[in-house]
Design an enzyme around this catalytic site. Structure first.
Site, mmCIF file in Angstrom:
data_model
loop_
_atom_site.group_PDB
_atom_site.id
_atom_site.type_symbol
_atom_site.label_atom_id
_atom_site.label_comp_id
_atom_site.label_asym_id
_atom_site.label_seq_id
_atom_site.Cartn_x
_atom_site.Cartn_y
_atom_site.Cartn_z
ATOM 1 C CE LYS A 22 -1.770 1.234 3.371
ATOM 2 N NZ LYS A 22 -1.699 2.910 4.004
ATOM 3 C CG ASN A 23 2.060 2.930 3.326
ATOM 4 O OD1 ASN A 23 1.034 2.686 3.062
ATOM 5 N ND2 ASN A 23 2.820 2.260 4.575
ATOM 6 C CB CYS A 117 -5.228 10.051 10.995
ATOM 7 S SG CYS A 117 -4.252 9.412 11.087
ATOM 8 N NE ARG A 122 -0.078 10.711 10.325
ATOM 9 C CZ ARG A 122 -0.747 9.168 9.690
ATOM 10 N NH1 ARG A 122 -1.576 8.489 10.012
ATOM 11 N NH2 ARG A 122 -0.059 8.695 8.334
ATOM 12 C CG ASP A 311 2.663 1.531 10.075
ATOM 13 O OD1 ASP A 311 3.259 1.630 8.526
ATOM 14 O OD2 ASP A 311 2.142 2.147 9.871
ATOM 15 N NE ARG A 406 -7.986 3.969 5.099
ATOM 16 C CZ ARG A 406 -7.083 5.536 5.840
ATOM 17 N NH1 ARG A 406 -7.579 6.227 6.977
ATOM 18 N NH2 ARG A 406 -6.136 6.098 5.139
#
Ligand code: EPZ
Length: 426
Positions: A22-23, A117, A122, A311, A406
């Site tokens: 994803k990143n 978030c 952030r 993460d 997500r």
């Protein structure tokens, strides 16, 4: 709102496919804005965040088609609106990655501030600092960053950029902006994540001149134009790490196809210290475990790559909860990334939080977590609750799994494929 229903207690066996990261996919979709030539990305994961990013670039007038096999074709030749509007940015902070490419290619960009978030405020002050260092004039008003080149400038100018802290998407924005800037840019204190290197490889395939990616100092010689390319998105190390923790906790023997052990040194070291057997094998990673109750809980501190990834903090904490002994976990990157703790407590975990430090007392062989209804609060917290549910006795229902969607490509299908009793209930 979808939920996951999990009946715990089953060991996991077989093989699971690790999807594209994803990143890496998110910045690489933005990198396609840097050229008018067609760009093809392979191995793009099927994620809500990817859908959001596709919506964002289509909103700019970019053609982007996603095929079922994970191929995405982008044509930014007709890009007409260099904007990232609030209603899209508020759902995904990574939208800030449009700033660098739009400034570099069009000399202007209007990008909504991401807002906070679940895991923290952030801020994007470092992104603004870096773009300003390259000559951009940025004002922040009505919740938007409005950036443009000074009158008479046709390109950004290379600069030396030293950020106050290591920032992953900040480094990515600077890489993309510097690729088309005039002269040399040097990034000091650059992020070293594998996703940064993957983005740099894609930019080099487009004609960019970059060296040092993967280290804390990256040098970029700007070029006039970038051409199209075909790039395969690197495998997702966080998805792979999540599955490693799941199998270590439930017990079993699983091969993660396409997983890159060399991107997970810090996590694999901790799993081995806990007593799981993790080996790099041809084309992937193999994990074998007799179950969390036989393992020793491991303390760790999250730090920037190549340290233990923030993460992976929630997922490894779930493993510690079912292991033996006591462990101390320190979260140094985000200010509010322990929201999975309250939900793990509902499953019978023993955790004490004091600021950035959590002390976990693993239940080990003394007892088991017991299934309950829990609520996902953010992406990796959701994964942590799934891991705990796979081990807990009885039924666990994880609510609000849109957070999970997500960042994980069909997680319940992959887990079912290796023997978990898990289903999605609408
Ligand atoms: C990236 O977020 C990842 N997202 C995050 O993954 C990951 O947790 C994070 O890096 C840290 O590894 C993507 O790559 C899309 P940072 P990013 O800028 O770039 C502070 C997931 O679960 N900071 O490296 O937004 C910031 O507040 C997500 O996949 C500033 O103060 O993170 C944080 O404390 C969650 N000002 C620290 O730096 C800035 O301008 C690191 O943030 C930028 C950052």
């Amino acid at each position: 709102m979808d939920k996951l229903l999990i009946r715990g207690g089953r060991a996991l066996h077989g093989e699971v496919l690790v999807s594209g990261a994803k990143n890496a996919a998110l910045p690489e979709l933005c990198a396609a804005l840097l050229t008018a030539d067609p760009v093809t990305l392979l191995n793009v994961p099927r994620l809500q965040d990817v859908s959001t990013m596709l919506k964002l670039i289509r909103n700019m007038g970019v053609a982007a088609e996603r095929a079922d096999d994970g191929t995405v074709r982008i044509d930014a030749s007709a890009l007409s609106t260099p904007e990232a509007p609030y209603e899209l940015v508020k759902t995904m902070r990574a939208s800030v990655l449009a700033l660098g490419p739009l400034l570099a290619r069009f000399g202007e960009a209007t990008v909504s501030l991401p807002g906070g978030c679940a895991i923290g405020s952030r801020p994007v002050d470092q992104h603004i600092k870096g773009m300003a260092a390259m000559g951009a004039e940025i004002v922040v008003e009505h919740g938007y960053m409005i950036a443009k080149l000074p009158t008479g400038w046709t390109r950004l100018k290379g600069a030396r950029i030293t950020t106050d802290m290591v920032t992953v998407t900040g480094t990515e924005n600077f890489l993309m902006a510097a690729a088309l800037a005039e002269g040399e840019t040097v990034l000091e204190n650059a992020a070293q994540e594998p996703e940064i290197s993957d983005l740099a490889e894609m930019l080099i395939a487009m004609g960019a001149k970059i060296e040092g990616h993967g280290t804390s100092r990256i040098r970029i010689q700007g070029v006039e134009k970038l051409h199209g390319c075909t790039h395969r998105v690197v495998a997702d190390r966080i998805e792979a790490g999540t599955f490693l923790c799941a199998v270590a906790a439930t017990g079993g023997d699983v091969v993660l196809r396409h997983g890159r052990a060399d991107h997970l040194d810090a996590v694999i070291d901790k799993l081995r210290e806990a007593g799981a057997d993790v080996q790099a094998v041809e084309g992937g990673i193999r994990v074998q475990s007799a179950g969390g109750a036989t393992l020793k809980a491991q303390g760790f501190r999250t730090t920037e790559y190549p340290g233990f990834p923030t993460d992976m903090q929630a997922q490894f904490m779930a493993l510690d909860c079912v292991a033996q002994g006591t462990a101390t976990v320190t979260e140094t990157i985000f200010e509010n990334r322990f929201m999975h703790v309250n939900e793990l407590l509902r499953l019978g975990a023993k955790i004490q939080v004091d600021g950035k430090v959590a002390v976990i007392e693993g239940v080990g062989t003394a007892g088991r977590l017991s299934g309950a209804t829990v609520m996902a609060t953010d992406l990796r917290a959701s994964a942590s609750l799934v891991i705990a549910g796979l081990v807990a006795t009885g039924e666990t229902v994880v609510d609000r799994i849109y957070h999970l969607d997500r960042g994980y490509d069909c997680m319940e299908a992959k887990l079912r494929g290796i023997g978990a009793d898990i289903e999605r209930i609408r």
